[in-house]
Design a protein around this motif. Structure first.
Motif, PDB file in Angstrom:
ATOM      1  N   ARG A 458       0.843  -1.197   0.000  1.00  0.00           N
ATOM      2  CA  ARG A 458       0.000   0.000   0.000  1.00  0.00           C
ATOM      3  C   ARG A 458       0.878   1.246   0.000  1.00  0.00           C
ATOM      4  NH1 ARG A 458      -4.232  -0.509   4.795  1.00  0.00           N
ATOM      5  NH2 ARG A 458      -4.335   1.716   4.258  1.00  0.00           N
ATOM      6  N   LEU A 459       0.590   2.132  -0.944  1.00  0.00           N
ATOM      7  CA  LEU A 459       1.393   3.340  -1.095  1.00  0.00           C
ATOM      8  C   LEU A 459       1.297   4.242   0.131  1.00  0.00           C
ATOM      9  CD1 LEU A 459       3.232   4.977  -2.927  1.00  0.00           C
ATOM     10  CD2 LEU A 459       1.175   5.992  -3.970  1.00  0.00           C
ATOM     11  N   ASP A 460       0.107   4.337   0.744  1.00  0.00           N
ATOM     12  CA  ASP A 460      -0.033   5.201   1.908  1.00  0.00           C
ATOM     13  C   ASP A 460       0.802   4.697   3.081  1.00  0.00           C
ATOM     14  OD1 ASP A 460      -1.636   2.950   2.118  1.00  0.00           O
ATOM     15  OD2 ASP A 460      -3.151   3.938   3.350  1.00  0.00           O
ATOM     16  N   VAL A 461       0.926   3.367   3.209  1.00  0.00           N
ATOM     17  CA  VAL A 461       1.762   2.806   4.269  1.00  0.00           C
ATOM     18  C   VAL A 461       3.228   3.126   4.013  1.00  0.00           C
ATOM     19  CG1 VAL A 461       2.552   0.648   5.344  1.00  0.00           C
ATOM     20  CG2 VAL A 461       0.117   0.978   4.826  1.00  0.00           C
ATOM     21  N   LEU A 462       3.656   3.033   2.763  1.00  0.00           N
ATOM     22  CA  LEU A 462       5.040   3.358   2.430  1.00  0.00           C
ATOM     23  C   LEU A 462       5.358   4.825   2.726  1.00  0.00           C
ATOM     24  CD1 LEU A 462       5.494   1.391  -0.925  1.00  0.00           C
ATOM     25  CD2 LEU A 462       6.204   0.718   1.373  1.00  0.00           C
ATOM     26  N   HIS A 463       4.420   5.719   2.406  1.00  0.00           N
ATOM     27  CA  HIS A 463       4.626   7.137   2.735  1.00  0.00           C
ATOM     28  C   HIS A 463       4.727   7.319   4.247  1.00  0.00           C
ATOM     29  CE1 HIS A 463       4.538   9.295  -1.046  1.00  0.00           C
ATOM     30  NE2 HIS A 463       3.507   8.570  -1.464  1.00  0.00           N
ATOM     31  N   ALA A 464       3.854   6.637   5.000  1.00  0.00           N
ATOM     32  CA  ALA A 464       3.885   6.752   6.455  1.00  0.00           C
ATOM     33  C   ALA A 464       5.185   6.203   7.032  1.00  0.00           C
ATOM     34  CB  ALA A 464       2.687   6.010   7.063  1.00  0.00           C
ATOM     35  N   ALA A 465       5.757   5.212   6.338  1.00  0.00           N
ATOM     36  CA  ALA A 465       7.013   4.623   6.798  1.00  0.00           C
ATOM     37  C   ALA A 465       8.218   5.452   6.373  1.00  0.00           C
ATOM     38  CB  ALA A 465       7.147   3.200   6.263  1.00  0.00           C
ATOM     39  N   GLY A 466       7.989   6.580   5.702  1.00  0.00           N
ATOM     40  CA  GLY A 466       9.082   7.464   5.320  1.00  0.00           C
ATOM     41  C   GLY A 466       9.829   7.025   4.091  1.00  0.00           C
ATOM     42  N   ALA A 467       9.148   6.330   3.154  1.00  0.00           N
ATOM     43  CA  ALA A 467       9.822   5.817   1.963  1.00  0.00           C
ATOM     44  C   ALA A 467      10.392   6.916   1.080  1.00  0.00           C
ATOM     45  CB  ALA A 467       8.855   4.951   1.155  1.00  0.00           C
TER      46      ALA A 467
END
Length: 605
Positions: A458-467
């Motif tokens: 999930r892209l939103d999870v990656l953004h939240a993880a600081g990708a």
């Protein structure tokens, strides 16, 4: 022909019919998503006396196949160490008694409303309360829920129901219209005999079985160990049966006593093949026992009984579960899974017919009702799975990622990700870790790892993880499709991040290359080369020779891989086989013929 086979002691027509029914029906039904239990039941109905008539005596087969349930409970007992079983005592004697008593009272009242005499309604209701151990255990095993808390509660209730058959048979004897009742001395003798059998079994299990198996192990005869395992299971079942208890309880108790034995895994491996075959045979026999003529002539009362009893029992189970603080999903699952009658109902109905409480026709109607409820259970479970949302994992002690500070992100922290993280930690790199397995996250926290919950696809999870601010990502998930999807997301959304990925096999590696990962490795490639190198060294090769051979293998594998990436899987498989043969010929070795299956397997490695 059948008479000739029977004259020689074995009716091969029936044997072949039973094997064919299971072999054909079960894979078909599982392919259709209907489950193996329904496949066995349908197969039995087809070959039984009310179908094609290839098997004429399902009752005999049913009695023999009950050993499958016995062996199943033995294996469950092996997983239940005494301390664990003691921890379930409140569920067994608390939850179990509450459910049996409440459902028994409700179903007895339901039987009276359907027009049965109170005594007959009592026998019918209490028989239907006894859930099918075979079906519930099979479904829980297929769903991987035997060790979950929800599964443990159902197992506890089933154990109590197995125990309940003993007093229920005694009550049926007391209710017999002939007026012949046991004397007080006879009852005390029966109770003493049952307690003595349990004490004897505990003594044998704790004092004799371990030395007995140690002695047999020294003989190095595998078939003797298998025979001894069957002897323990069937001997314990026989001991309980002759003392008036259920065979299943005897096998379960024997399993519990051997759960701490050093031979536990050997016993489980020896009994498992017999358990699987006999349990399948049990379901086949249940399907064969469905008397279609009785169903056709009494379809109104049978249909009404099946619907009324299953709905009432499921409703009461749900209410009890909710009152005892189970979640809505867990309560609903337990209600649907345990709404049917079970195999011990046949025993109770037969005893009631023997002592004159019910006649043969009523016994047939009751039996058909229970069998149909067993047939409907897999369908009800399928409907539940489709209607109910997937159960959300427990998030106790688990955090979602939010603005993580690590410069390296690891997605997936199973056995591969844990090892891959160690060089990074040794070089003092700041890492952040996400995974979607909550049990693993909690386990990792016990060893000092902070793992956050998140789905890397999930892209939103990656953004939240600081990708968008990391230097590199390690894709270590144990899922080919998920790994490829994550790589594609980083290629499209975070093109400056270095992507290092775990490849499941050669085909997955090709997909990752096409997703533009910076580095990938097939998870078994390096370990397989190391193993091969160690083997040729043990067989006399020098270190230099071994290094040259491994280097040649690497070079050929690189050529094959590039051919597969640019020329397709089939071309690569052909190159793989030709190169292997060429290498063998260069070394003066006659290359073996490689079947097509082996070449395809090698291409996937």
């Amino acid at each position: 022909m059948a008479g000739e086979a029977a004259a020689h002691g074995v009716d091969l027509i029936q044997v072949v019919a039973l094997l064919g029914a299971g072999v054909l029906a079960v894979p078909l039904f599982r392919r259709l998503g209907l489950g193996s239990v329904l496949g066995y039941l349908a197969g039995g109905l087809v070959v039984g006396p009310y179908g094609l008539g290839l098997v004429s005596e399902p009752e005999t087969i049913l009695h023999a196949a009950e050993l499958g349930v016995v062996m199943f409970l033995f294996i469950i007992g092996l997983e239940m160490e005494p301390a664990k079983l003691w921890s379930l005592r409140k569920q067994i004697f608390g939850l179990g008694i509450i459910q049996v008593a409440a459902c028994g009272a409700l179903l007895t009242a339901m039987g009276v409303l359907l027009g049965f005499a109170p005594v007959v309604a009592f026998v019918f209701g209490l028989g239907f309360v006894l859930t099918s151990t075979a079906i519930v255990m099979q479904v829980l095993g297929e769903r991987g829920e035997l060790a979950l808390p929800s599964g443990q509660k159902m197992i506890s209730i089933l154990l109590l129901e197995d125990l309940a058959i003993v007093p229920l048979l005694a009550i049926v004897a007391i209710l017999a219209p002939r007026g012949v009742e046991e004397t007080l001395g006879e009852r005390l003798f029966g109770i003493g005999l049952a307690l003595g059998a349990i004490i004897l079994l505990i003594f044998i299990g704790r004092r004799i079985l371990n030395p007995f198996f140690s002695l047999l192990a020294k003989s190095k005869a595998r078939e003797v160990m298998t025979a001894a395992a069957l002897l323990v299971v069937l001997g314990a079942a026989l001991l309980m049966q002759v003392s008036g208890l259920s065979m299943a309880m005897g096998a379960f108790l024997a399993g519990v006593l051997l759960s701490t034995s050093t031979f536990r895994h050997q016993l489980e491996a020896d009994v498992e093949p017999f358990r699987g075959i006999l349990l399948g045979l049990f379901f086949l026999a249940v399907g064969m026992s469905l008397d279609l003529a009785t169903v056709a002539s009494n379809w109104q009362i049978i249909a009404a009984s099946v619907m009324a009893y299953m709905i009432a029992k499921a409703g009461m189970i749900y209410v009890i579960a909710r009152l005892l603080r189970s979640s809505h999903v867990e309560a609903l699952e337990r209600a649907v899974l345990m709404a049917q009658g079970g195999e011990f109902a046949f025993v109770l109905f037969t005893q009631a017919a023997t002592v004159g409480i019910i006649d043969a026709q009523t016994n047939a109607v009751f039996t058909a009702t229970v069998i149909i409820s067993m047939v409907l259970t897999p369908l009800a479970i399928m409907a539940l799975d489709r209607l109910m949302p997937r159960r959300a994992p427990s998030m106790d002690g688990v955090e979602a990622p939010h603005d993580l500070s690590g410069r390296i992100l690891i997605i997936g922290f199973g056995r591969f990700g844990q090892i891959a993280s160690q060089p990074l930690l040794a070089m003092r790199h700041r890492i952040s870790i996400i995974d979607n397995d909550t049990d693993m996250i909690r386990a990792a926290s016990q060893f000092g790892f902070k793992v956050y919950y998140g789905d890397g696809t999930r892209l939103d999870v990656l953004h939240a993880a600081g990708a968008d601010s990391i230097d590199a990502v390690l894709i270590c998930v144990n899922d080919k499709e998920a790994g490829t999807r994550i790589a594609e997301l980083f290629r499209d959304e975070f093109p400056l991040v270095k992507v290092v990925a775990r490849a499941f096999d050669r085909g997955h590696a090709i997909a990752l290359v096409k997703a533009d990962v910076d580095y990938h490795i097939r998870e078994v490639f390096e370990s397989a080369l190391t193993l091969g190198a160690a083997t040729i060294r043990m067989l006399g090769a020098t270190d230099e020779e071994a290094d040259d051979v491994i280097a040649a293998v690497r070079d050929r594998d690189t050529q094959r891989f590039e051919a597969q990436v640019f020329g397709g899987i089939t071309a690569g498989a052909g190159l793989l086989l030709s190169n292997a043969v060429e290498q063998a010929r260069e070394q003066g070795v006659q290359a073996p013929d490689a079947p097509a299956e082996e070449s395809r397997a090698a291409a996937d490695a």
